[in-house]
Design a protein around this motif. Sequence first.
Motif, PDB file in Angstrom:
ATOM      1  N   LEU A 100       0.830  -1.208   0.000  1.00  7.62           N
ATOM      2  CA  LEU A 100       0.000   0.000   0.000  1.00  7.62           C
ATOM      3  C   LEU A 100       0.861   1.253   0.000  1.00  7.62           C
ATOM      4  CD1 LEU A 100      -2.789  -1.124   2.499  1.00  7.62           C
ATOM      5  CD2 LEU A 100      -3.060  -0.719   0.046  1.00  7.62           C
ATOM      6  N   GLY A 101       2.011   1.182   0.666  1.00 11.18           N
ATOM      7  CA  GLY A 101       2.939   2.299   0.638  1.00 11.18           C
ATOM      8  C   GLY A 101       3.474   2.538  -0.769  1.00 11.18           C
ATOM      9  N   VAL A 102       3.793   1.450  -1.466  1.00  6.55           N
ATOM     10  CA  VAL A 102       4.241   1.551  -2.856  1.00  6.55           C
ATOM     11  C   VAL A 102       3.145   2.165  -3.721  1.00  6.55           C
ATOM     12  CG1 VAL A 102       4.904   0.207  -4.900  1.00  6.55           C
ATOM     13  CG2 VAL A 102       5.857  -0.363  -2.656  1.00  6.55           C
ATOM     14  N   LEU A 103       1.907   1.732  -3.486  1.00  4.09           N
ATOM     15  CA  LEU A 103       0.774   2.283  -4.229  1.00  4.09           C
ATOM     16  C   LEU A 103       0.629   3.783  -4.009  1.00  4.09           C
ATOM     17  CD1 LEU A 103      -2.109  -0.336  -3.845  1.00  4.09           C
ATOM     18  CD2 LEU A 103      -1.262   0.612  -5.980  1.00  4.09           C
ATOM     19  N   ALA A 104       0.958   4.228  -2.810  1.00  7.27           N
ATOM     20  CA  ALA A 104       0.845   5.649  -2.471  1.00  7.27           C
ATOM     21  C   ALA A 104       2.033   6.457  -2.988  1.00  7.27           C
ATOM     22  CB  ALA A 104       0.717   5.818  -0.961  1.00  7.27           C
ATOM     23  N   GLY A 105       2.987   5.762  -3.647  1.00  2.99           N
ATOM     24  CA  GLY A 105       4.141   6.459  -4.201  1.00  2.99           C
ATOM     25  C   GLY A 105       5.246   6.725  -3.198  1.00  2.99           C
ATOM     26  N   GLN A 106       5.221   6.016  -2.068  1.00  3.10           N
ATOM     27  CA  GLN A 106       6.227   6.252  -1.035  1.00  3.10           C
ATOM     28  C   GLN A 106       7.527   5.511  -1.351  1.00  3.10           C
ATOM     29  OE1 GLN A 106       4.052   4.870   2.454  1.00  3.10           O
ATOM     30  NE2 GLN A 106       3.646   6.976   3.063  1.00  3.10           N
ATOM     31  N   LEU A 107       8.647   6.085  -0.922  1.00  6.79           N
ATOM     32  CA  LEU A 107       9.938   5.430  -1.017  1.00  6.79           C
ATOM     33  C   LEU A 107      10.089   4.452   0.141  1.00  6.79           C
ATOM     34  CD1 LEU A 107      12.116   8.602  -1.738  1.00  6.79           C
ATOM     35  CD2 LEU A 107      11.248   6.957  -3.417  1.00  6.79           C
ATOM     36  N   ASN A 108      11.064   3.529   0.013  1.00  4.16           N
ATOM     37  CA  ASN A 108      11.299   2.565   1.092  1.00  4.16           C
ATOM     38  C   ASN A 108      11.551   3.269   2.426  1.00  4.16           C
ATOM     39  OD1 ASN A 108      10.979   0.405  -0.598  1.00  4.16           O
ATOM     40  ND2 ASN A 108      13.159  -0.069  -0.791  1.00  4.16           N
ATOM     41  N   LYS A 109      12.285   4.384   2.374  1.00  2.06           N
ATOM     42  CA  LYS A 109      12.604   5.131   3.594  1.00  2.06           C
ATOM     43  C   LYS A 109      11.326   5.648   4.266  1.00  2.06           C
ATOM     44  CE  LYS A 109      15.950   8.068   3.253  1.00  2.06           C
ATOM     45  NZ  LYS A 109      16.724   9.307   2.936  1.00  2.06           N
ATOM     46  N   VAL A 158       7.245  -9.622  -1.345  1.00  2.00           N
ATOM     47  CA  VAL A 158       6.005  -9.213  -2.017  1.00  2.00           C
ATOM     48  C   VAL A 158       6.114  -9.455  -3.522  1.00  2.00           C
ATOM     49  CG1 VAL A 158       4.589  -7.219  -2.664  1.00  2.00           C
ATOM     50  CG2 VAL A 158       5.292  -7.525  -0.276  1.00  2.00           C
ATOM     51  N   LEU A 159       7.229  -9.050  -4.115  1.00  2.21           N
ATOM     52  CA  LEU A 159       7.420  -9.253  -5.553  1.00  2.21           C
ATOM     53  C   LEU A 159       7.372 -10.733  -5.908  1.00  2.21           C
ATOM     54  CD1 LEU A 159      10.310  -6.701  -6.330  1.00  2.21           C
ATOM     55  CD2 LEU A 159       7.859  -6.406  -6.704  1.00  2.21           C
ATOM     56  N   ALA A 160       8.001 -11.553  -5.065  1.00  9.13           N
ATOM     57  CA  ALA A 160       8.014 -12.995  -5.326  1.00  9.13           C
ATOM     58  C   ALA A 160       6.618 -13.597  -5.212  1.00  9.13           C
ATOM     59  CB  ALA A 160       8.968 -13.692  -4.352  1.00  9.13           C
ATOM     60  N   LYS A 161       5.884 -13.186  -4.178  1.00 13.84           N
ATOM     61  CA  LYS A 161       4.536 -13.723  -3.987  1.00 13.84           C
ATOM     62  C   LYS A 161       3.592 -13.308  -5.118  1.00 13.84           C
ATOM     63  CE  LYS A 161       4.167 -14.489   1.020  1.00 13.84           C
ATOM     64  NZ  LYS A 161       3.385 -14.174   2.245  1.00 13.84           N
ATOM     65  N   LEU A 162       3.754 -12.081  -5.610  1.00 18.59           N
ATOM     66  CA  LEU A 162       2.881 -11.588  -6.681  1.00 18.59           C
ATOM     67  C   LEU A 162       3.342 -12.063  -8.054  1.00 18.59           C
ATOM     68  CD1 LEU A 162       2.117  -7.887  -5.629  1.00 18.59           C
ATOM     69  CD2 LEU A 162       0.841  -9.968  -5.096  1.00 18.59           C
ATOM     70  N   GLY A 163       4.583 -12.578  -8.119  1.00 23.27           N
ATOM     71  CA  GLY A 163       5.101 -13.048  -9.395  1.00 23.27           C
ATOM     72  C   GLY A 163       5.402 -11.924 -10.366  1.00 23.27           C
ATOM     73  N   VAL A 164       5.858 -10.774  -9.829  1.00 23.82           N
ATOM     74  CA  VAL A 164       6.198  -9.625 -10.674  1.00 23.82           C
ATOM     75  C   VAL A 164       7.669  -9.280 -10.475  1.00 23.82           C
ATOM     76  CG1 VAL A 164       3.848  -8.703 -10.688  1.00 23.82           C
ATOM     77  CG2 VAL A 164       5.436  -7.990  -8.886  1.00 23.82           C
ATOM     78  N   GLN A 165       8.178  -8.420 -11.374  1.00 23.18           N
ATOM     79  CA  GLN A 165       9.616  -8.154 -11.403  1.00 23.18           C
ATOM     80  C   GLN A 165      10.036  -6.917 -10.618  1.00 23.18           C
ATOM     81  OE1 GLN A 165      11.705 -10.422 -12.876  1.00 23.18           O
ATOM     82  NE2 GLN A 165       9.804 -11.572 -13.116  1.00 23.18           N
ATOM     83  N   ASN A 166       9.132  -5.943 -10.490  1.00 24.57           N
ATOM     84  CA  ASN A 166       9.541  -4.688  -9.857  1.00 24.57           C
ATOM     85  C   ASN A 166       8.365  -4.001  -9.176  1.00 24.57           C
ATOM     86  OD1 ASN A 166       8.094  -3.244 -11.953  1.00 24.57           O
ATOM     87  ND2 ASN A 166       9.842  -3.688 -13.292  1.00 24.57           N
ATOM     88  N   ARG A 167       8.680  -2.882  -8.513  1.00 29.16           N
ATOM     89  CA  ARG A 167       7.663  -2.140  -7.752  1.00 29.16           C
ATOM     90  C   ARG A 167       6.541  -1.634  -8.650  1.00 29.16           C
ATOM     91  NH1 ARG A 167       9.892   0.403  -2.829  1.00 29.16           N
ATOM     92  NH2 ARG A 167       8.516   2.189  -3.190  1.00 29.16           N
ATOM     93  N   THR A 168       6.895  -1.200  -9.833  1.00 26.86           N
ATOM     94  CA  THR A 168       5.879  -0.660 -10.743  1.00 26.86           C
ATOM     95  C   THR A 168       4.861  -1.743 -11.109  1.00 26.86           C
ATOM     96  OG1 THR A 168       7.446   0.925 -11.662  1.00 26.86           O
ATOM     97  CG2 THR A 168       5.481   0.455 -12.961  1.00 26.86           C
ATOM     98  N   GLN A 169       5.345  -2.930 -11.443  1.00 27.29           N
ATOM     99  CA  GLN A 169       4.435  -4.030 -11.776  1.00 27.29           C
ATOM    100  C   GLN A 169       3.576  -4.422 -10.578  1.00 27.29           C
ATOM    101  OE1 GLN A 169       6.785  -7.232 -13.348  1.00 27.29           O
ATOM    102  NE2 GLN A 169       7.251  -6.166 -15.265  1.00 27.29           N
TER     103      GLN A 169
END
Length: 203
Positions: free
Chosen positions: A149-158, A178-189
Motif C-alpha cells: 500500500l505504501g508503494v501504491l501511495a508512491g512512497q519510497l522505502n525510507k 512481495v514481488l516474489a509472492k505476486l510473481g512480478v519483477q519490480n515495484r511498478t508491476q
Amino acid sequence: MIADDHPLFRQALMLAAGEVAPGTCVMEAATLDDAVRLTAGAANLRLILLDLKMPGVQGYSGVALLHAERPSVPILVISSADPAVAMPEVRRFGAVGFIGKDQDLEAIEDAIAAALSGTPIAAPYAMDKVDDMAAKVASLTPTQLRVLLGVLAGQLNKQIAHELGVTESTIKAHMTTVLAKLGVQNRTQAALAARALGLGFQH
C-alpha cells in the motif's frame, strides 16, 4: 467488531448485533488502524462488520488487511458502495459477504446471523471466482500488505520504513517477498497489479 467512521451507523449496527446475538461484547473502531489493532488483540473475535470508506482505507485494503490479520474470522462488509461492483471485489479479498447500508434493519440482521453461523450469504449479484492475482494478494501478511500500500501511495522505502517503525533494509526484504509472492519483477508491476484489483482506489 464494528468498523465504521459514522457513530450513528455504528450504534445502529450495535442494535442489530444485539438482536442477533444478545449479550455479545461489541468493539467499535472509527479508523482502519483502530480496527487492525482491535482485531489483532481480540482473543474471541467472532465477526467483523466493516465499512469500505473510512480513514486509512484505500479501496478494498481494509478487507485485505483485516483478513490477513485474522483469516479465520468472517468479515461482513456493510457499505454504501455500489453492490454490483463491490460485492465480488470484497469476496476476492476475503469477506464472506456484502450488504448495502440502504437495506432495512431486518435484512442487515439476517446477514449478520448468516455470517455468524457460517451460512453462505445469498448474493443477488454476479459473483466472480477469486482470480489468480487476488489470491496472491490475499497470501500477503499484514505487514507485506502495508508495504504494498505504501508503494501504491508512491512512497519510497525510507518513507514506508518510517511509517511502520522499522529499518529500510527490513522494508527491502519485505518488498522482495512481495514481488516474489505476486510473481512480478519490480515495484511498478506490483503497484499496477494491486491497483488493477482495486486496492488503490477510493470507494
